[in-house]
Design a protein around this motif. Structure first.
Motif, PDB file in Angstrom:
ATOM      1  N   UNK A 247       0.801  -1.222   0.000  1.00 45.65           N
ATOM      2  CA  UNK A 247       0.000   0.000   0.000  1.00 45.65           C
ATOM      3  C   UNK A 247       0.833   1.271   0.000  1.00 45.65           C
ATOM      4  N   UNK A 248       2.129   1.177   0.323  1.00 45.65           N
ATOM      5  CA  UNK A 248       2.953   2.382   0.488  1.00 45.65           C
ATOM      6  C   UNK A 248       4.174   2.299  -0.417  1.00 45.65           C
ATOM      7  N   UNK A 249       4.184   3.003  -1.549  1.00 45.20           N
ATOM      8  CA  UNK A 249       5.356   2.973  -2.434  1.00 45.20           C
ATOM      9  C   UNK A 249       6.552   3.653  -1.772  1.00 45.20           C
ATOM     10  N   UNK A 250       7.712   3.017  -1.860  1.00 46.58           N
ATOM     11  CA  UNK A 250       8.925   3.591  -1.289  1.00 46.58           C
ATOM     12  C   UNK A 250      10.069   3.490  -2.286  1.00 46.58           C
ATOM     13  N   UNK A 251      11.133   4.226  -2.010  1.00 47.91           N
ATOM     14  CA  UNK A 251      12.296   4.267  -2.887  1.00 47.91           C
ATOM     15  C   UNK A 251      13.310   3.192  -2.506  1.00 47.91           C
ATOM     16  N   UNK A 252      14.123   2.779  -3.454  1.00 50.68           N
ATOM     17  CA  UNK A 252      15.172   1.798  -3.171  1.00 50.68           C
ATOM     18  C   UNK A 252      16.249   2.389  -2.268  1.00 50.68           C
ATOM     19  N   UNK A 253      16.594   3.660  -2.515  1.00 57.03           N
ATOM     20  CA  UNK A 253      17.658   4.308  -1.749  1.00 57.03           C
ATOM     21  C   UNK A 253      17.042   5.155  -0.639  1.00 57.03           C
ATOM     22  N   UNK A 254      17.512   4.960   0.594  1.00 59.47           N
ATOM     23  CA  UNK A 254      16.937   5.664   1.730  1.00 59.47           C
ATOM     24  C   UNK A 254      17.591   7.019   1.920  1.00 59.47           C
ATOM     25  N   UNK A 255      16.799   8.010   2.262  1.00 62.15           N
ATOM     26  CA  UNK A 255      17.322   9.339   2.541  1.00 62.15           C
ATOM     27  C   UNK A 255      18.031   9.362   3.886  1.00 62.15           C
ATOM     28  N   UNK A 256      18.926  10.339   4.110  1.00 55.94           N
ATOM     29  CA  UNK A 256      19.726  10.347   5.343  1.00 55.94           C
ATOM     30  C   UNK A 256      18.900  10.721   6.568  1.00 55.94           C
ATOM     31  N   UNK A 257      19.254  10.118   7.695  1.00 55.41           N
ATOM     32  CA  UNK A 257      18.709  10.468   9.005  1.00 55.41           C
ATOM     33  C   UNK A 257      19.882  10.827   9.903  1.00 55.41           C
TER      34      UNK A 257
ATOM     35  N   UNK B 264       7.483  -1.488  14.663  1.00 48.24           N
ATOM     36  CA  UNK B 264       8.584  -2.077  13.895  1.00 48.24           C
ATOM     37  C   UNK B 264       8.371  -1.944  12.392  1.00 48.24           C
ATOM     38  N   UNK B 265       8.256  -0.728  11.896  1.00 50.74           N
ATOM     39  CA  UNK B 265       8.093  -0.594  10.448  1.00 50.74           C
ATOM     40  C   UNK B 265       9.415  -0.816   9.728  1.00 50.74           C
ATOM     41  N   UNK B 266       9.339  -1.174   8.465  1.00 49.37           N
ATOM     42  CA  UNK B 266      10.533  -1.153   7.627  1.00 49.37           C
ATOM     43  C   UNK B 266      10.966   0.302   7.469  1.00 49.37           C
ATOM     44  N   UNK B 267      12.232   0.594   7.697  1.00 48.66           N
ATOM     45  CA  UNK B 267      12.717   1.963   7.578  1.00 48.66           C
ATOM     46  C   UNK B 267      13.037   2.222   6.113  1.00 48.66           C
ATOM     47  N   UNK B 268      12.219   3.053   5.497  1.00 45.54           N
ATOM     48  CA  UNK B 268      12.345   3.327   4.065  1.00 45.54           C
ATOM     49  C   UNK B 268      11.879   4.751   3.798  1.00 45.54           C
ATOM     50  N   UNK B 269      12.197   5.259   2.614  1.00 40.94           N
ATOM     51  CA  UNK B 269      11.826   6.624   2.236  1.00 40.94           C
ATOM     52  C   UNK B 269      10.735   6.599   1.177  1.00 40.94           C
ATOM     53  N   UNK B 270       9.854   7.578   1.253  1.00 44.15           N
ATOM     54  CA  UNK B 270       8.753   7.698   0.308  1.00 44.15           C
ATOM     55  C   UNK B 270       9.243   8.191  -1.048  1.00 44.15           C
ATOM     56  N   UNK B 271       8.463   7.920  -2.071  1.00 43.60           N
ATOM     57  CA  UNK B 271       8.705   8.489  -3.391  1.00 43.60           C
ATOM     58  C   UNK B 271       8.091   9.881  -3.427  1.00 43.60           C
ATOM     59  N   UNK B 272       8.891  10.876  -3.799  1.00 45.57           N
ATOM     60  CA  UNK B 272       8.489  12.272  -3.707  1.00 45.57           C
ATOM     61  C   UNK B 272       8.230  12.870  -5.083  1.00 45.57           C
ATOM     62  N   UNK B 273       7.439  13.927  -5.127  1.00 46.39           N
ATOM     63  CA  UNK B 273       7.342  14.741  -6.322  1.00 46.39           C
ATOM     64  C   UNK B 273       7.343  16.200  -5.900  1.00 46.39           C
TER      65      UNK B 273
END
Length: 372
Positions: free
Chosen positions: A52-62, A196-205
């Protein structure tokens, strides 16, 4: 001095001004088009941690661990969905818009041949619009306290306002997994509804922060988010202040809550054009970019070029590893071979860029390169 909560700060209009029950609606990528790009996606192609939640392959920095960010969260006053997202948005033609003055901020986006404008004075009271662009489900999000507007692909779910803030910044949640997503970071962190979510970044526009006058000049056939939102609110009044003219929260150095970090290189609410990629972050002082037109910088160790776009009073950041020379002109940017390119369409890879208040950017990205 104890910081005021948003409930106290909004006492003049009352909690009812930001309350209501958010609805639920069912919810892919958009493509860059025209002068205001719709899909300036994060580096890497799209993948999915939850269908349900599209995410990017590369994670943004935290700059902090996901747990530390969760621990830094605090209540903004209204509870979960107390600031109601707009889940069934309606749009009107420009000649039906009687609630915008020429200098009022709008957030613009183009998909194919269609342009849309989301007025800041509506978003200030809802923060999230669950919409579709060219049939693609998206979330248009705005945080008044950090001056940031962000667009995300939302897949099969919708996003809501969690009622929590980190670094004064909106913490969204998705209604499929109930994961927390700090808006500026665009990256999941644990929260009480999903530990415990998967730590991932959203696809942005990209959404363009500009004025109604500028947007309508470039896109006379644009549609505009209607004040017919299903909620009884005074959209002629921004509960935090105003941008036209600048006043209230937007015109002073006070914050409602402590920042994650104090960086006094610039006044807290100085506007920067911020860009971040998996390898790092960079910020260009917007006023400096407006004056210089072109500015060089670095993200991580890679050279980048910031370009000012006078049509919208905005900026873009491009990767420029070979440090090619460009010249800024009235009608576009002239490349090394003499070809003139639109300000938002240089033959370089663009990094997702957006307006932000300096304190918010520096708090989330303390190691950012910054140029003025």
């Amino acid at each position: 001095m104890v910081p005021l909560s948003r409930r106290q700060f909004l006492g003049g209009v009352g909690l009812a001004a930001l309350s209501g029950c958010a609805g639920r609606s069912a919810g892919g990528t958009t493509t860059p088009t025209s002068t205001a790009t719709t899909a300036e996606a994060t580096d890497g192609s799209g993948s999915t941690t939850d269908p349900a939640v599209p995410t990017a392959d590369a994670r943004l920095p935290l700059s902090k661990s996901p747990k530390a960010l969760r621990d830094a969260s605090r209540s903004g006053g209204p509870p979960k969905d107390g600031i109601p997202s707009i889940d069934s948005p309606k749009f009107v033609a420009p000649d039906a818009v009687d609630f915008l003055d020429p200098g009022d901020p709008v957030f613009g986006v183009v998909e194919g041949e269609s342009a849309k404008a989301y007025p800041q004075k509506i978003l200030a009271q809802h923060e999230i619009v669950n919409d579709k662009l060219g049939g693609t489900p998206v979330a248009v999000t705005y945080c008044p306290l950090t001056g940031t507007v962000q667009g995300f692909l939302r897949g099969e779910t919708t996003f809501g306002v969690s009622g929590r803030l980190i670094n004064n910044n909106l913490v969204m949640y998705d209604r499929a997994t109930e994961t927390w997503w700090p808006q500026i970071l665009a990256t999941s962190i644990p929260g009480p509804w999903n530990e415990n979510p998967t730590i991932a970044s959203l696809l942005e526009f990209r959404l363009i922060w500009t004025t109604w006058e500028r947007w309508q000049r470039q896109h006379p056939d644009t549609t505009v988010l209607s004040t017919d939102t299903g909620y009884t609110k005074n959209y002629g009044r921004d509960p935090y202040g105003g941008y036209n003219p600048r006043e209230g929260y937007y015109d002073n150095d006070s914050l409602l809550f402590p920042a994650l970090r104090n960086d006094d290189r610039y006044p807290r609410k100085t506007v920067v054009m911020g860009a971040r990629a998996p390898e790092g972050a960079v910020a260009f002082r917007k006023e400096s970019l407006r004056e210089a037109k072109l500015m060089d910088g670095k993200v991580g160790g890679e050279s980048v070029l910031a370009v000012y776009d006078p049509r919208y009073d905005t900026g873009y950041v491009y990767r420029n590893p070979e440090r090619q020379e460009y010249d800024h002109g009235d009608d576009g940017v002239v490349g090394p071979d003499g070809t003139t390119h639109a300000f938002d369409a240089l033959p370089l890879s663009r990094i997702h860029t957006f307006d932000a208040m300096w304190f918010a950017w520096a708090g989330y990205y303390p190691e950012t390169n910054v140029y003025a």
